[in-house]
Design a protein around this motif. Structure first.
Motif, PDB file in Angstrom:
ATOM      1  N   THR A   1      37.388  43.850  45.305  1.00 37.19           N
ATOM      2  CA  THR A   1      38.434  43.744  44.280  1.00 37.19           C
ATOM      3  C   THR A   1      38.777  45.160  43.849  1.00 37.19           C
ATOM      4  OG1 THR A   1      37.651  41.587  43.523  1.00 37.19           O
ATOM      5  CG2 THR A   1      39.017  42.865  42.009  1.00 37.19           C
TER       6      THR A   1
ATOM      7  N   VAL B   1      41.366  48.118  41.962  1.00 33.66           N
ATOM      8  CA  VAL B   1      42.376  48.527  40.990  1.00 33.66           C
ATOM      9  C   VAL B   1      43.089  49.747  41.568  1.00 33.66           C
ATOM     10  CG1 VAL B   1      42.823  49.359  38.657  1.00 33.66           C
ATOM     11  CG2 VAL B   1      40.993  47.685  39.060  1.00 33.66           C
TER      12      VAL B   1
ATOM     13  N   GLU C   1      41.407  41.781  47.307  1.00 32.19           N
ATOM     14  CA  GLU C   1      42.383  41.429  46.279  1.00 32.19           C
ATOM     15  C   GLU C   1      42.612  42.633  45.372  1.00 32.19           C
ATOM     16  OE1 GLU C   1      41.246  38.421  43.507  1.00 32.19           O
ATOM     17  OE2 GLU C   1      39.481  39.491  42.806  1.00 32.19           O
TER      18      GLU C   1
ATOM     19  N   LEU D   1      43.591  43.774  41.357  1.00 31.54           N
ATOM     20  CA  LEU D   1      43.707  43.366  39.963  1.00 31.54           C
ATOM     21  C   LEU D   1      44.144  44.557  39.121  1.00 31.54           C
ATOM     22  CD1 LEU D   1      40.495  41.183  39.392  1.00 31.54           C
ATOM     23  CD2 LEU D   1      42.816  40.400  39.930  1.00 31.54           C
ATOM     24  N   ALA D   2      44.668  44.267  37.939  1.00 25.93           N
ATOM     25  CA  ALA D   2      45.080  45.335  37.031  1.00 25.93           C
ATOM     26  C   ALA D   2      43.874  46.048  36.436  1.00 25.93           C
ATOM     27  CB  ALA D   2      45.962  44.769  35.921  1.00 25.93           C
ATOM     28  N   GLU D   3      42.763  45.316  36.284  1.00 22.12           N
ATOM     29  CA  GLU D   3      41.538  45.906  35.745  1.00 22.12           C
ATOM     30  C   GLU D   3      40.343  45.048  36.147  1.00 22.12           C
ATOM     31  OE1 GLU D   3      42.012  45.989  31.550  1.00 22.12           O
ATOM     32  OE2 GLU D   3      41.946  43.811  31.321  1.00 22.12           O
ATOM     33  N   LEU D   4      39.157  45.650  36.067  1.00 18.47           N
ATOM     34  CA  LEU D   4      37.919  44.939  36.366  1.00 18.47           C
ATOM     35  C   LEU D   4      37.260  44.500  35.065  1.00 18.47           C
ATOM     36  CD1 LEU D   4      36.392  47.306  39.106  1.00 18.47           C
ATOM     37  CD2 LEU D   4      37.735  45.226  39.462  1.00 18.47           C
TER      38      LEU D   4
ATOM     39  N   LEU E   1      33.885  37.970  38.907  1.00 19.71           N
ATOM     40  CA  LEU E   1      34.817  38.162  40.012  1.00 19.71           C
ATOM     41  C   LEU E   1      34.521  37.175  41.129  1.00 19.71           C
ATOM     42  CD1 LEU E   1      34.887  42.071  40.140  1.00 19.71           C
ATOM     43  CD2 LEU E   1      36.735  40.566  39.364  1.00 19.71           C
TER      44      LEU E   1
ATOM     45  N   ALA F   1      36.958  34.227  42.468  1.00 20.03           N
ATOM     46  CA  ALA F   1      37.435  34.307  43.848  1.00 20.03           C
ATOM     47  C   ALA F   1      37.105  33.040  44.620  1.00 20.03           C
ATOM     48  CB  ALA F   1      36.826  35.529  44.532  1.00 20.03           C
TER      49      ALA F   1
END
Length: 539
Positions: free
Chosen positions: A466, A468, A498, A500-503, A516, A520
């Motif tokens: 994942t 950013v 994938e 995402l904008a943030e973790l 996460l 998922a």
């Protein structure tokens, strides 16, 4: 069975004694070829002589990147005869990881298949101590071939293998001399090379024979790669100790496994998790029930272990071992079958405790961290090569903290319950999430990344990332895969990606990977999949 005097516990002495004791008895079977104990010993002595002739000396380290075939077995024996140290290197290694294994281990030589020459040429400038490269040409090579390396002597395998045998008066290795350096997957960000002394390897082979009942009548089949400790230390060396026969396969094949088991007359074998699942999911056949197998070492024992025994007509055995320590528990063929999901009880040579975060014992049945220490000198590993500070850090309050979680039942049987470590287990390979993250962070478009396991088909974990993106940067999954592939082993490259904008983070700044993963796995069909995209990786 601990009857071999300590000063005699060397692989060199074990090989010599068994060659004299068993002579013409078959030691190794390989696709229609049969090699006797005497032939194995003589081949190993010639290779040892060839290595010594080009300057490989006792105590020096030699990296090995070879596919399964008899020569890799003889090479391991030859290095033991010299008193040199073998450094098995995963054949999938490339780039910085290959350079790290070679340089961090202080390897002065690499023995490799021709297929790996280009990889080594690319990293050779990063390995200043590398003085010799021994190339094993593939079967299609015709005539002499030159390989270009700077400041390195290049040798052809045939010249090494056909040299005069190592002299009988060559220096004798000591029980305390290091025999192998086995590298971990780097769960703390650094791959650590665990040092295994001769006495440790010989004693471990004894325990296999003792606990699993191996005899000279056994045929022990392995299709696991020789760069993994399992093939050498769970099959080849125990077979040598028992005076048994090894049946060596090039690699695991779901479709060929039972045919090969039947053709070689195997009585013992080992399977890792992915292999177990592949065979279990395969359509039933007569071949899987017409064999001579007595036991199958399954690590870890699957949920369907009892059904596994019934379907395949074989006794399942198991163990708990750690690359950093060695063997801690074993589950033999005569153990109660209601304990089959366990890894057995601690060996007499090992103290095992389940401890909480304060290093206090938990109650029987409760889960905590598996911690180990040895009750017998030279039974366990001798530390991390060139990383003493990490060895000290792993040992606290006189216990080696494994990072694994488990529980002991009221009868003392160990049940594995997961890992604290940043470790992903994919089809028999241990993968450091931290190492994969370190590579991905080098991409100029990546601001942050979390790598973790997700459950896919075949009841197995796969690698997911994942990511950013940096502000204003564009990055697609296929580009990320192309970036990763030259810098890590193929099995480490994320399959699922994938953005995402943030973790999600905890209050202490740690990524909440469990969130996460849960998110998922609820929508796997929507996440980009490298295999579905048709991207194939070079192995």
């Amino acid at each position: 069975m601990n009857s071999i005097p300590l000063h005699q516990r060397t692989l060199a002495q074990l090989l010599r004694e068994q060659a004299h004791a068993h002579g013409d008895k078959t030691f190794l079977l390989y696709y229609g070829q049969a090699f006797s104990y005497a032939e194995a010993y003589e081949a190993s002595r010639r290779i040892a002589g060839g290595l010594a002739a080009v300057g490989i000396a006792p105590g020096q380290h030699v990296g090995v990147m070879m596919e399964n075939r008899p020569e890799v077995v003889w090479l391991n024996f030859a290095l033991a005869l010299i008193g040199a140290v073998v450094v098995p290197i995963n054949n999938a290694s490339r780039g910085d990881l290959l350079a790290y294994y070679t340089s961090q281990s202080d390897s002065v030589a690499l023995v490799l298949d021709e297929a790996f020459v280009d990889r080594v040429a690319a990293i050779q400038p990063q390995c200043p101590k590398l003085g010799h490269i021994i190339v094993c040409p593939d079967e299609t090579t015709t005539g002499p071939k030159a390989w270009a390396f700077d400041n390195v002597q290049v040798h052809v395998w045939e010249a090494i293998a056909n040299a005069p045998a190592l002299p009988a008066d060559a220096p004798e290795p000591a029980y305390s001399d290091i025999l192998q350096i086995l590298y971990s997957s780097g769960t703390t960000g650094v791959s650590k090379g665990s040092m295994i002394a001769n006495a440790t390897a010989v004693r471990a082979a004894q325990k296999h024979v003792e606990m699993y009942g191996y005899t000279s009548e056994d045929v022990m089949y392995t299709c696991l790669p020789m760069f993994h400790g399992n093939a050498l230390n769970c099959t080849v060396l125990p077979a040598l100790m028992a005076g048994a026969t090894v049946a060596l396969s090039r690699r695991f094949s779901t479709s060929m496994f039972w045919r090969e088991i039947n053709e070689c007359g195997a009585t013992r074998t080992s399977l890792l998790s992915a292999m177990i699942n592949f065979l279990w999911l395969r359509e039933r056949s007569d071949e899987e029930r017409s064999h001579r197998l007595k036991t199958c070492l399954v690590v870890p024992a699957p949920e369907f272990a009892n059904e596994f025994e019934e379907r395949f007509r074989v006794k399942a055995t198991s163990l708990y071992a750690l690359g950093d320590f060695g063997y801690a528990t074993m589950f033999g063929p005569d153990e109660p079958r209601e304990k089959i999901r366990s890894a057995g009880r601690p060996l007499p040579e090992v103290a095992l405790a389940i401890l909480d975060e304060d290093d206090q014992p938990v109650a029987p049945g409760d889960v905590g961290e598996i911690c180990l220490r040895t009750n017998e000198a030279w039974f366990a590993r001798q530390g991390y090569y060139n990383l003493p500070e990490l060895w000290v850090g792993a040992n606290r309050n006189y216990w080696l903290h494994t990072g694994d979680r488990g529980r002991l039942d009221e009868d003392g049987y160990l049940y594995f319950a997961g890992r604290n470590k940043e470790l992903i287990r994919r089809r028999g390979e241990n993968i450091s999430a931290i190492q994969v993250e370190d590579v991905i962070r080098r991409h100029p478009s990546v601001a942050d990344v979390a790598v973790y396991a997700v459950r896919a088909e075949f009841l197995e974990d796969e690698v997911m990332a994942t990511i950013v993106r940096r502000e204003g940067c564009d990055l697609d999954p296929a580009e990320l895969v192309r970036f990763c592939a030259p810098q890590m082993a193929y099995f480490m490259v994320p399959r699922f990606v994938e953005f995402l904008a943030e973790l999600p983070f905890t209050a202490t700044g740690k990524v909440e990977k469990y969130k996460l993963r849960a998110a998922a796995e609820e929508r796997m069909s929507e996440i980009w999949d490298r295999e579905a995209a048709g991207i194939k990786l070079e192995k």
